[in-house]
Every structure is written in structure tokens, then in C-alpha cells.
Design a protein around this motif. Structure first.
Motif, PDB file in Angstrom:
ATOM      1  N   ASP A   1      45.493  -4.156  12.242  1.00 40.15           N
ATOM      2  CA  ASP A   1      44.162  -3.727  11.813  1.00 40.15           C
ATOM      3  C   ASP A   1      44.313  -2.886  10.556  1.00 40.15           C
ATOM      4  O   ASP A   1      45.224  -2.043  10.438  1.00 40.15           O
ATOM      5  CB  ASP A   1      43.479  -2.907  12.903  1.00 40.15           C
ATOM      6  N   LEU A   2      43.412  -3.122   9.592  1.00 40.08           N
ATOM      7  CA  LEU A   2      43.467  -2.344   8.358  1.00 40.08           C
ATOM      8  C   LEU A   2      43.301  -0.853   8.664  1.00 40.08           C
ATOM      9  O   LEU A   2      42.513  -0.471   9.556  1.00 40.08           O
ATOM     10  CB  LEU A   2      42.390  -2.817   7.395  1.00 40.08           C
ATOM     11  N   PRO A   3      44.049  -0.010   7.958  1.00 38.30           N
ATOM     12  CA  PRO A   3      44.056   1.422   8.335  1.00 38.30           C
ATOM     13  C   PRO A   3      42.712   2.119   8.195  1.00 38.30           C
ATOM     14  O   PRO A   3      42.420   3.057   8.939  1.00 38.30           O
ATOM     15  CB  PRO A   3      45.107   2.030   7.397  1.00 38.30           C
ATOM     16  N   THR A   4      41.869   1.735   7.260  1.00 39.95           N
ATOM     17  CA  THR A   4      40.560   2.390   7.092  1.00 39.95           C
ATOM     18  C   THR A   4      39.485   1.340   7.028  1.00 39.95           C
ATOM     19  O   THR A   4      39.749   0.174   6.725  1.00 39.95           O
ATOM     20  CB  THR A   4      40.535   3.221   5.795  1.00 39.95           C
ATOM     21  N   HIS A   5      38.284   1.777   7.311  1.00 35.19           N
ATOM     22  CA  HIS A   5      37.155   0.852   7.290  1.00 35.19           C
ATOM     23  C   HIS A   5      36.722   0.524   5.876  1.00 35.19           C
ATOM     24  O   HIS A   5      35.919  -0.390   5.678  1.00 35.19           O
ATOM     25  CB  HIS A   5      35.973   1.437   8.068  1.00 35.19           C
ATOM     26  N   HIS A   6      37.246   1.276   4.890  1.00 34.11           N
ATOM     27  CA  HIS A   6      36.861   1.005   3.506  1.00 34.11           C
ATOM     28  C   HIS A   6      37.616  -0.171   2.920  1.00 34.11           C
ATOM     29  O   HIS A   6      37.239  -0.685   1.880  1.00 34.11           O
ATOM     30  CB  HIS A   6      37.091   2.271   2.644  1.00 34.11           C
ATOM     31  N   LEU A   7      38.710  -0.547   3.575  1.00 34.43           N
ATOM     32  CA  LEU A   7      39.513  -1.671   3.086  1.00 34.43           C
ATOM     33  C   LEU A   7      38.969  -2.983   3.623  1.00 34.43           C
ATOM     34  O   LEU A   7      38.491  -3.062   4.762  1.00 34.43           O
ATOM     35  CB  LEU A   7      40.976  -1.503   3.502  1.00 34.43           C
ATOM     36  N   SER A   8      39.060  -4.020   2.809  1.00 35.58           N
ATOM     37  CA  SER A   8      38.642  -5.362   3.222  1.00 35.58           C
ATOM     38  C   SER A   8      39.579  -6.360   2.566  1.00 35.58           C
ATOM     39  O   SER A   8      39.809  -6.308   1.350  1.00 35.58           O
ATOM     40  CB  SER A   8      37.187  -5.637   2.814  1.00 35.58           C
ATOM     41  N   VAL A   9      40.129  -7.267   3.347  1.00 35.47           N
ATOM     42  CA  VAL A   9      41.128  -8.218   2.847  1.00 35.47           C
ATOM     43  C   VAL A   9      40.474  -9.197   1.899  1.00 35.47           C
ATOM     44  O   VAL A   9      39.421  -9.781   2.202  1.00 35.47           O
ATOM     45  CB  VAL A   9      41.798  -8.968   4.009  1.00 35.47           C
ATOM     46  N   SER A  10      41.081  -9.389   0.741  1.00 32.73           N
ATOM     47  CA  SER A  10      40.571 -10.371  -0.217  1.00 32.73           C
ATOM     48  C   SER A  10      41.586 -11.456  -0.529  1.00 32.73           C
ATOM     49  O   SER A  10      41.218 -12.552  -0.960  1.00 32.73           O
ATOM     50  CB  SER A  10      40.167  -9.662  -1.517  1.00 32.73           C
ATOM     51  N   SER A  11      42.866 -11.166  -0.368  1.00 31.40           N
ATOM     52  CA  SER A  11      43.917 -12.162  -0.624  1.00 31.40           C
ATOM     53  C   SER A  11      45.095 -11.879   0.285  1.00 31.40           C
ATOM     54  O   SER A  11      45.224 -10.770   0.822  1.00 31.40           O
ATOM     55  CB  SER A  11      44.342 -12.142  -2.098  1.00 31.40           C
TER      56      SER A  11
END
Length: 991
Positions: free
Chosen positions: A17-27
Motif C-alpha cells: 500500500d502506498l505510504p500516504t494518501h497523497h500518492l497515486s500510482v501513474s507508472s
């Protein structure tokens, strides 16, 4: 992870899971055991996968959804190593150059470069701005593509200097030193606006000095969304379709045009065969490096995928939290995995950039899941455990075509699936797989036929293969257990419970007899094929013995007898009681004969012959009488075949009698066989032959005399006496058949008389021929036997052997009245008195018979010239009519006068020739030869002078010395006067 397909080809190994909610996978980019994640806020994350995660021993038959899997267990397999900020815009593409430990990132229209561990600061490559799409060049394994960097040596020095300041457009490299320090050629294609540029990264040990060289620039289209560079072809995708550019010539062409309102274009390089997948709405079209379609198309779920990945022989597509796995060649969707809820957002899939990738990573905007390809063997095992045999076979065929299975694994699979099918009551399919396995031994089916322990228990290899089937048990137990499983499945289905039992068995349950027959038939088929293999002696014995055992179980009489009579390795001790108890005595007899147990085989054939004659053995296809006759004849024939090869005299004579009773011709064949190594003793054989079987004795004696060239006088005499007795009996029988009591005699004939003779020629003919041809029999003994019979011609032959000429003439002339034979005999005698004796017999036959004047006249007519007329006149009877003999006597007298005058003519001619010869000799002697000083010898060419000389009849002259050397009969010319007589005309000729 909901299971939509029965095959499990991928299994989850890591969750992040990404460490923060501000991150979003793009590549996303996956390289070996590291994972690079690009986010929408411009960050680059480095994740490390456990290189050796503990795999599940076997895929779970019903895996739970990914949400229900323990995050703790999956999270332990992945860890976040480092995070760096690239830019303030989303990371669009990530390229990992693992060979040199460099990562190239596209973000905000710029290219950034950093090391693979994200330790050094991120550097922006200057000179490039507004890059929308980038693709790395890949060259196929056997590609003949052009090396674009070969022309770099032709660049000028000024261009190389300018390249140091931001990558000026050129066809060269930066400097000679940098060229030597390259780790390889890293060429990329990138789109800036409507331009397509080909660049080469120039890297050194210090990433701060990294730069690029522009190799080529071409005009492109606006709105490029996706791009792949393979060999010399650059395939670009726009909203209007797909086009192909040549990096060598710069020319372009359209591959596909996309329809309106179609999904955005998407390209994916397929590493395995160096092909490219083009997405057209929800259809994936596979093309080669030239843009030509190859193979079939892949039809995806409605709506099309968000992203496409390549994993070995599969294509991975993701959309709306679901991942579908498609086989490239078949186009089938073999597995569907759910890793997120519907509407989760854009999904991305990444794979290893090599041909044998094992890992794939799937990302939603907030989390990341890594999957690993389940080994092929584990997939096969899982399908076999679920009894999905057809799908397992299909998977193996796919792997075999792709070369991913070795021969050993393939053979092991066929054996394993064969055993599973056997226990699942699919006997035909099981044997089909047994026959395809090269490692399976025929002895492995022995426990299915005969219960342990038995003779061959130790020969059975303890191969458990993958351990998916129970230990082998007899076929009866397999059928019984299978029927119980079918009954249980029918009961469970009524209760609404699904089972793995074959639907055909549930709709139409088979009977025990049908299943058992099918099982035995197919095991027979396997053993019959196994007989052709190169096996050890013990295994051969087991195969043939158990094959006979199965033939007996299905009452395959013809197959039993065929196997028993041919070369085989059956164990008689294992089969004797079985075949005897089931009544298959013929097969047992054949088996004993093939094993050299002649005595036992003959005893069985004798029993069969006796049972046939008593009506205990019947053939349903024949009438009773024909069946008995045929059975007895067959038993005798098979017994005779054994005895013809046997040199055991006691055994032959022991069984000769009953065979002779059934078929005398077979008895003769046994006695006269040339196949045996040691012939039988004639005395023992003659003593053993039934005196009533006269023809057998005669045939045997004839064979000894004619074929074996026997000169034993006893055998010749015995043969003559036997023929004589038969001739007398035959003559008496023919005489009695002409009497008034014929009907009564015919009624009293015995069956032996009614039987057709085994010898076609009449006995009297054979007797006469033998008496004339042989000189080794005793004629007096034979004569004593036939003395009182009417066999006059035979008597004449015997009297002739004894030299009694008058008795021979009496029989021929008076008894047989054969004038021609009598005259021929007189000619053989060769004396004139023999004709006179014959004439006297004709004129005075004695015993009150009338004179045979016609025969006498015939004799005088044929042989009168050699008779003395005076003796003839003295011999003629006064009672003979003159008109019968006058003409003959007159001709005799004329012939005598003619002979007399002919003699005189010959006498005087001979005298004239004699006188002529004397005169010629005298003339030759009176010839004069003149010799002078010049005369030479015709042989040595010496002067003759006063030397002695000789002259030959051909007028050649030689000296005396040469005459002595040449001889008096051969002249110098080589003519031999004794062989080649020289004739000279005499007075009788010239006169």
C-alpha cells in the motif's frame, strides 16, 4: 481472488500500500527483484521483492479473494527502499537499464536520469523538451536490423564538441574517450510535437556527464499515445490508428485505422517471439516487426484493458480491478483474478523485460500487488487433482509446442494421467496415455491383473510419479470402487451437491461387466504393444503370461491359440491349471508344444481327439458330424506337426497308432519327415506299424527305398511281398465284384475297405514297376507267394529275373497272348533260336489249346528275315492252311535270295577297293624324287646332299634326323595322317 477458470497460472506473492494518501500510482516498471513505482505527484519509489519467497507447495483449489489474503504474509515479501522526487508532474514512463544500473524517467515532457538504487541526485537531460512518448529500441534474437550508431565515426570534430553542450543535432558521438567508456548502445525514439527523433544515450561512470546524440529526425503525427521500436520498425499509435516508420529510410505507412469512438491506442512488445500487440478497441492484434499480422487475435472483455503485460506465453490485461490471463496461441482466457473493486480507477500492469519472465506487478492508484507464475508442473498437478484431465492435457500440449517440457517430464505426465484415468474408469484414455509414456514400464500394470504376492511382484517398480493416484489394485477392485463412487455421486447430486464424477457415468451408469470388459480389453491392448519393446526376460515372461490370463478372462480363444502357437515367453506352470480348468485345452497344447513339452502336448491332443469322437466337444458353427470330423482331424494334424520334428523314437511310436486310425496320410507324413535331426530305426518302425495298416507300411518302405536309397535286401523283399499280397487281394476283390453275389459282398465290406486309399496309383502298377526296377529283392520268395495267383505278368518279370526264358515266353505268348511283348523279349535275348522257340509255342501251344496261326504268321511277317526257311518249314504244322503261310514263306525265300545277292555285291565291291588300295600303294612306292645339291630339308632347311631323307604323302621332304624327330605319321606341315587321312584318286574312281 475469485476463480473464474479452473487453471491457476499466477499466484500473489507480495502486496504493498502506498505510504500516504497523497500518492497515486501513474507508472510502473519491474526489473528482476526490484520494482519502480512512479506517482502522480512526480515521486519515484524503489521497492524490493523477496527474491526467494516461500511458495505455496501447491495452488489452493479454491483461492480466496485478494482482500481476504493475509496482508501481513504478503507484505513481508516487499519493502520500500527509497523515494526520490523527480518533478512536480506525474511520472509517465520508467525505463530501467539494469545492465549499467541506470533508470531513465519521463515526466513533465523532460527526460530524467538516475542510478538504479536512487542514491545519486536525479539529473535532467538538457536539450529535450515537450517529450510526449518515448520508446526504447529492442532488437530480436536473430534480427538483421541496422546498427544506427555505425556511422558515428564519420562525424566531424566540431560536431562532437557541440554535443557536449546539450546534445546538438548530429550524426556522431561526443568524443573518442566517451565512446570507449560506453557500456552499450542505448537508443530511444521519442516524440516531440510532430517530430520523431532517434537518440542514443551517451553514458559514463559519472551520471552527471550523461548526454545524448540525435541519430535521426523524422516527421511524425500529432497526438501519438503509444510507441514501440522493434528492429528497424517504429510502430506508433494515435487516435486515428497505427502507423509504421522505418528508422533507416524514414518512410511511413498505415497498419490499422481505428474507428471513431474507439479506445485509445495501446502497444505492447511481446518478448517471447519478438512481436507487437496492437489494441483495436477490445481486440488484440499481434503483428511482426514489419507490421504484418501473425497468428490469431486476442478478444478481451468488453470495454478493453487499461494496460497490457507480457508474461512468457501469456498476455496479462487489467481493467476495473480485474486481471485476465490469455494464452497467446490459443487466445483462451485461462485465469481471471480480482485485486480491486469495480471503479477503482486506472490500473497498470508491468512485467520483466525478458523472454522468460516469471513475475508481474499490478497497481491501482493506491496499492500494488505482485504475482508470480506458477511452475508448469504445479499447474498440471493442480488440474489433475481437480480431475480436469482435458484441460491438463491441453496445457501439456501447449507447453510441448513451446518447448517448455522435457521428454522426461512429458513421459512422466502421460504415465501419471494414465493412472488417474484408470482409477477414474476411463480405461481407453488411460492406455492411450500409457502408450505415449517412454518411462513407464509394462511391469507397472502387473498389479492391476494379478494380486500380490505373485511371481512378478518384485519386478514392479515403485514409481509414485507425482503421487496423485492410489497404489495399484486389481481391476476388479477398481471397478467396484468406481461403481460405489458413481452411486455416491448420484445420491449427492440429488441432494444438490456437486461432484467430480464424469457426467456420462451419472446420466447412464455402466454395469460392472461392461467396465470390467473395457478394462481388460484396454490392458490387453497395452500388453500387446509392450510385447514389441526390448524388455528383460522376466518382464517378457510376465507380459505374455498375463496376456494369456486376460485372453482367458474374455474367452478370446483365437488370440489365446495364436499367442500360444507363436514364439512366446509364457510360464506354463502359471497357466496349466488355469487353462485346464477352463477347458481351453487346445491353447494349453499349443503352449506346451511351443515350450518343447512335446509329450504333454501330444497327450492333450490325444485327449481332444478322443473327446471329439465321443461328442464331448462341439463347434456351434458346424453340424454335429462335421464338427466331430473336423475336430478329430485338427487334433491329429497338430499332433503330427509335433511328431514330424521330434527325434524321440519312443514318443513317435507311442502316438503313431491313434493318428493312423484317424488319418493314415498323417502317419505316413510323420514317418517320412525330413525335419527331424535323427531318423527313426526302420526295424522299430516296421514292428510298430499295425499289420492292418498295409498302405502305411508300403509308403514307409517305398520312402526308405526311393528317397533314402536303402540297399537293404530285407526291406526290398518285404516291400515286394507286401505289394504282392495287396495285388492278390485287389485282384481277388475285382474278380469277386463280377460274381452274382456282388450285392452281398458289398454289404459285407468293412469300413477300412470303404476308406479312400492314401495311394492313388493301382497296386499292381506299383508292384510291376518295383519288380522291374529293383534287383535287391528275393524273386524266388515273391514267386512262391504269387505262384498260385493269376498275376501272370508279375510272374513273367520274376522268371525273367531268374533267367527262365522259356517260362517267360510261355506266359507272354500263351497266358497273356501278348505277341508284341513276346517278340520284344526275344529281341532282348538276341538269339535266332528264341524266335524259333516262340514260333514253336504258337504252332504247338500244348494243354489242348488250338494253334495260334495268326500269331505265328505275325511273327514270320515281322521276324521272318532272321529265321532259317528250312527250319521254319520243318516247324510248320501240317494242319496249317497253306494260303496263310505261302505268302509269308515266299517273302522269306525272296528275302533270303536278296540277302545272298547283296552279300555278293558287297564282297566284290570290297575286293575292288582292296585292289585299288594296293595299286595306290604301289604307285606311291614307285614315285621318284629328284634330289640335287640345292635340295633343302623342309624342316631344318639343311642341304640334303647325300644324306638320307624321307618323303611324306603330302610331298614334303625332310632329312632323316628331322624324320626321326617328327615321326612317320606327322609331316612338317603338322598334318597327322592317322587322324586326317589323305585320299588320292585311284583307278576305280577315275575309270
Amino acid at each position: 481472488m475469485a476463480k473464474l477458470k479452473s487453471r491457476i497460472a499466477l499466484e500473489p506473492i507480495a502486496h504493498f500500500d502506498l505510504p500516504t494518501h497523497h500518492l497515486s500510482v501513474s507508472s510502473l516498471s519491474l526489473s528482476q527483484s526490484t520494482l519502480y513505482v512512479g506517482t502522480r505527484n512526480g515521486s519515484l519509489l524503489l521497492l524490493s521483492l523477496n527474491p526467494t519467497p516461500t511458495p505455496t507447495p501447491t495452488p489452493t483449489p479454491n483461492p480466496p479473494p485478494i482482500e481476504s489474503v493475509s496482508f501481513a504474509s504478503l507484505s513481508r515479501n516487499v519493502s520500500l527502499l527509497r523515494t526520490v522526487s523527480v518533478s512536480g508532474s506525474p511520472v509517465e514512463s520508467i525505463f530501467v537499464l539494469s545492465e549499467i544500473g541506470v533508470v531513465l524517467v519521463l515526466s513533465d515532457g523532460f527526460l530524467f536520469i538516475t542510478d538504479s538504487l536512487l542514491i545519486h541526485p536525479v539529473k535532467k537531460l538538457g536539450g529535450l523538451k515537450g517529450v510526449s512518448v518515448i520508446a526504447r529500441r529492442f532488437r530480436g534474437t536473430h534480427s538483421q536490423s541496422t546498427d544506427l550508431t555505425d556511422n558515428a565515426s564519420n562525424s566531424s570534430k566540431g560536431q562532437r564538441i557541440l554535443d557536449k553542450f546539450g546534445g546538438v543535432r548530429t550524426n556522431g558521438v561526443k568524443s573518442k574517450d566517451l565512446e570507449q567508456n560506453r557500456e552499450g548502445n542505448y537508443v530511444f525514439a521519442l516524440v516531440i510535437g510532430k517530430k520523431l527523433m532517434l537518440i542514443e544515450l551517451v553514458l559514463s561512470s559519472d551520471l552527471a556527464n550523461a548526454s545524448f546524440v540525435i541519430l535521426r529526425e523524422m516527421q511524425c503525427f500529432d497526438g501519438v499515445k503509444s510507441m514501440v521500436w522493434l528492429d528497424d520498425s517504429i510502430i506508433v499509435g494515435t487516435i486515428n490508428g497505427y502507423s509504421l516508420f522505418s528508422c533507416v529510410t524514414g518512410q511511413s505507412g498505415v497498419i490499422f485505422s481505428l474507428p471513431d469512438l474507439s479506445r485509445p491506442p495501446l502497444l505492447k512488445l511481446l518478448w517471447r517471439n519478438w512481436e507487437v500487440l496492437l489494441l483495436v478497441d477490445n481486440v488484440g492484434v499481434i503483428v511482426d516487426a514489419l507490421g504484418q499480422p501473425v497468428g490469431g487475435s486476442l478478444v478481451f472483455r468488453k470495454g478493453g484493458p487499461d494496460s497490457i503485460g507480457d508474461l512468457s506465453s501469456y498476455v496479462v490485461v487489467v481493467r476495473d480491478g480485474k486481471m485476465d490471463l490469455y494464452h497467446k496461441k490459443s487466445g483462451n482466457c485461462i485465469q481471471t483474478l480480482t485485486f480491486g473493486v469495480e471503479g477503482v480507477g486506472q490500473c497498470i500492469v508491468a512485467n520483466e523485460e525478458n523472454r522468460s519472465g516469471e513475475f508481474a506487478a499490478v497497481a491501482t492508484p493506491t496499492k500494488l500487488i505482485c504475482f508470480r507464475k506458477v511452475p508448469s508442473e504445479e499447474q498440471i498437478k493442480d488440474l489433475l487433482r481437480k480431475k480436469n484431465f482435458n484441460e491438463a492435457i491441453s496445457l501439456v500440449e501447449e507447453l510441448e509446442c513451446e518447448g517448455e517440457l522435457s521428454k522426461e517430464v512429458l513421459s512422466l505426465f502421460h504415465a501419471q494421467v494414465g493412472f488417474l484415468l484408470l482409477f477414474d474408469l476411463h480405461f481407453k484414455e488411460a492406455v492411450d496415455h500409457f502408450l505415449q509414456s517412454e518411462t513407464m514400464q509394462p511391469s507397472e500394470v502387473f498389479p492391476f491383473i494379478m494380486r500380490d504376492p505373485n511371481r512378478w511382484s518384485l519386478l514392479v517398480p515403485r514409481n509414485r510419479y507425482w503421487g496423485l493416484h492410489p497404489p495399484p489394485v486389481p481391476l476388479e477392485d477398481i471397478v467396484d470402487d468406481g461403481l460405489l463412487a458413481i452411486q455416491r455421486a448420484i445420491f449427492l447430486r440429488k441432494a444438490g451437491v456437486e461432484t467430480v464424477v464424469d457426467e456420462r457415468f451419472l446420466s447412464n451408469p455402466p454395469t460392472r461387466a461392461e467396465l470390467l470388459e473395457s478394462a481388460i480389453k484396454n490392458i490387453i491392448r497395452y500388453l500387446e504393444v509392450s510385447r514389441q519393446k526390448d524388455l528383460t526376460l522376466a518382464v517378457k515372461e510376465g507380459v505374455d503370461t498375463l496376456l494369456m490370463y486376460l485372453y482367458r478372462a474374455l474367452n478370446y480363444v483365437d488370440d489365446m491359440e495364436k499367442l500360444a502357437s507363436s514364439e512366446n515367453y509364457c510360464i506354463v506352470e502359471e497357466l496349466e491349471t488355469l487353462l485346464d480348468g477352463s477347458g481351453h485345452l487346445r491353447a494349453l497344447a499349443f503352449l506346451c508344444a511351443s515350450k518343447g513339452m512335446s509329450s504333454k502336448a501330444l497327450a492333450i491332443w490325444r485327449i481332444l481327439a478322443r473327446n471329439y469322437s465321443s461328442g464331448l466337444w462341439k463347434d456351434p458353427g458346424m453340424h454335429d458330424g462335421a464338427c466331430v470330423t473336423s475336430g478329430r482331424e485338427t487334433a491329429a494334424t497338430e499332433a503330427s506337426n509335433i511328431l514330424e520334428d521330434s527325434s524321440d523314437q519312443d514318443l513317435v511310436l507311442q502316438h503313431l497308432a491313434w493318428i493312423a486310425d484317424l488319418n493314415p496320410a498323417l502317419a505316413v507324413r510323420i514317418l517320412t519327415s525330413e525335419k527331424r535331426t535323427n531318423q527313426l530305426s526302420p526295424d522299430e518302425v516296421i514292428a510298430a506299424i499295425d499289420p492292418k495298416k498295409v498302405e502305411i507300411l508300403q509308403c514307409y518302405l517305398q520312402w526308405l527305398i526311393e528317397e533314402q536309397d536303402s540297399d537293404d535286401t530285407r526291406l526290398h523283399t518285404l516291400y515286394a511281398l507286401s505289394l504282392a499280397k495287396s495285388a492278390i487281394e485287389s485282384f481277388n476283390s475285382e474278380s469277386s465284384s463280377q460274381s452274382p453275389d456282388t450285392g452281398r459282398q458289398e454289404h459285407l465290406k468293412t469300413p477300412d475297405n470303404q476308406r479312400e486309399s492314401i495311394i492313388q496309383s493301382p497296386v499292381r502298377n506299383r508292384l510291376q514297376i518295383f519288380l522291374q526296377s529293383s534287383d535287391l529283392y528275393d524273386p524266388e520268395e515273391v514267386l512262391d507267394l504269387i505262384q498260385d495267383s493269376e498275376l501272370w505278368l508279375e510272374k513273367a518279370i520274376l522268371y525273367r529275373k531268374l533267367g527262365q526264358e522259356s517260362l517267360v515266353l510261355q506266359i507272354l505268348a500263351l497266358k497273356l497272348e501278348d505277341s508284341e511283348a513276346a517278340e520284344q523279349y526275344c529281341a532282348e535275348i538276341g538269339r535266332p533260336d528264341a524266335y524259333m522257340q516262340l514260333l514253336d509255342m504258337y504252332l504247338d501251344p500244348q494243354d489242348g489249346k488250338e494253334p495260334m496261326f495268326k500269331a505265328a504268321v505275325r511273327l514270320l511277317h515281322n521276324r521272318g528275315e532272321s529265321l532259317d526257311p528250312l527250319q521254319v518249314l520243318e516247324t510248320l504244322s501240317p494242319d496249317m492252311p497253306l494260303q496263310l503261310a505261302s505268302e509269308t514263306i515266299l517273302r522269306m525265300l525272296r528275302a533270303r535270295l536278296h540277302h545272298h545277292r547283296q552279300g555278293q555285291i558287297v564282297h566284290y565291291l570290297s575286293r575292288a577297293v582292296h585292289i585299288d588300295a594296293r595299286l595306290a600303294r604301289l604307285e606311291e612306292r614307285s614315285r621318284l624324287v629328284q634330289i640335287n645339291d640345292e635340295s633343302l630339308c623342309d624342316s631344318c632347311h639343311a642341304r640334303l646332299g647325300t644324306k638320307l631323307f624321307a618323303m611324306y604323302p603330302d610331298d614334303t621332304v625332310v632329312c632323316y634326323k628331322c624324320f626321326r624327330r617328327q615321326g612317320e605319321s606327322t609331316s612338317v606341315t603338322g598334318r597327322d595322317f592317322k587322324q586326317d587321312v589323305l585320299f588320292k584318286p585311284g583307278w576305280l574312281v577315275t575309270r
